[in-house]
Design an enzyme around this catalytic site. Sequence first.
Site, PDB file in Angstrom:
ATOM      1  CG  HIS A  48     -68.662  48.419  56.899  1.00 40.46           C
ATOM      2  ND1 HIS A  48     -69.782  49.693  57.279  1.00 40.46           N
ATOM      3  CD2 HIS A  48     -69.317  47.311  57.070  1.00 40.46           C
ATOM      4  CE1 HIS A  48     -70.798  49.128  57.392  1.00 40.46           C
ATOM      5  NE2 HIS A  48     -70.604  47.445  57.368  1.00 40.46           N
ATOM      6  CD  GLU A  51     -69.902  44.062  54.164  1.00 41.97           C
ATOM      7  OE1 GLU A  51     -70.858  43.658  54.351  1.00 41.97           O
ATOM      8  OE2 GLU A  51     -68.813  44.390  55.167  1.00 41.97           O
ATOM      9  CG  HIS A  52     -72.795  48.590  53.244  1.00 43.72           C
ATOM     10  ND1 HIS A  52     -74.184  48.762  53.302  1.00 43.72           N
ATOM     11  CD2 HIS A  52     -72.137  47.832  53.999  1.00 43.72           C
ATOM     12  CE1 HIS A  52     -74.216  48.330  54.593  1.00 43.72           C
ATOM     13  NE2 HIS A  52     -72.834  47.897  55.172  1.00 43.72           N
ATOM     14  CD  GLU A 127     -73.911  48.667  59.320  1.00 46.55           C
ATOM     15  OE1 GLU A 127     -73.252  47.522  59.578  1.00 46.55           O
ATOM     16  OE2 GLU A 127     -73.993  49.087  58.161  1.00 46.55           O
TER      17      GLU A 127
END
Length: 418
Positions: A48, A51-52, A127
Amino acid sequence: MSEFRQTTLPNGLRIAAEIDSRAYSSSLGYFVHAGSRNEVDAESGLSHFLEHMMFKGTDRRSAADVNRELDELGGQGNAYTSEEQTVYYATVLPKFQDRLIDLLTDMMGPALDEGEFETERQVILEEIAKYEDQPPFGAFERSLEVYFGPRGLGRRVLGTSESIQSVTAQRMRAYFNRRYRPENIVLAATGNVDFDGLVAAAQEKTTTWSQRPNGGEPVADDPATVPVGIQLDRQLAIADASQAYLVRIGHGPSSGSDDRYAARALATLLGDDGGSRLFWELIDTGRAEVATLWPQEFTDTGAWFNYLVCAPDEMADNVKIFDDIMQGVVNNGVDQEELDQVINKAAAGCIMQSERSSSRLFSLGSRWLTHNEYVSIDDTLGKLRGLTVDAVSKAAQDYLTCDQTDILAQASGEVVSG
């Protein structure tokens, strides 16, 4: 009519397209076999996090260039990470196909700049904190951790605060080189697509992908330990929570199982929020805020979720109603009229979603990545319309009678009556 075409480039990159020249848009996406189940403890959350970072610039484009060019194309683009894959996608007008291929392919070779890495680390930590502050307060993640164990399919997609704080850019580069190899990637396209042009552009722009240094296999985890930051308690104490949140997890069909359509129909019949047995008994009566259930499919296994949200002092009574509804289906099966309604609703939804190239993209790309299989709209409609009362009743026997794990999130010190 749609046409399916596929090929594999010499470097191992697979390309699959569902082409419809009548469409007004084209959707393209890179589907990467890199998800939380592919990580070890020292990499937890890296799929993840990476991905950023893919939006933070390349050797050819800055982060601002990437975002500006997406805006210039006038399309809709984004990305997501799951337990089994990471996907980068966009939908544009067909005339921008070449530009979009160039942009997405360039993004697949990120700069992984140290400064951007440290900035994005804080974004990920925020997040995680935000997610843990929202209902049901990590109960779904806890259910997967307890049911599958805290690794593999039970590993958190976001990682933990501890894992994100300790990970380094060097480790991310090694993970990228190990997972983002052409043989682990599918380039999928749907809508008004020039397939020959797509293949030619991809072959030209991904030539060097197979030359990426091998990231090497990481040190294996010790299965006798629990990853740092992970707890396996089945109750979560939440300060100031006004509702109680019950998540149950048990066995469900895999994405390769023949009975996955029957299981989905069963879940709609029992837990659809627009009118179902649980809806009429628990939601419409005001007893519960949420009462639903669904299967979650993975490549080689699956999970079945039950989810109930209500006032803490009403939880025990509502659980009994929930269980009685489940048992009623197990004992008596389903009737043809209910099943016909479910089939009609599912078929209509399938047809309407197929009108958007982006909706078909996720189905095509994920299926080709995990099973190397194409499932057309007609195939899906055929499976839905071929469902029988016996098949759905059997799914109830298979998935509603399994042992389940309960995770309860509620206010600290709250007592559930029973």
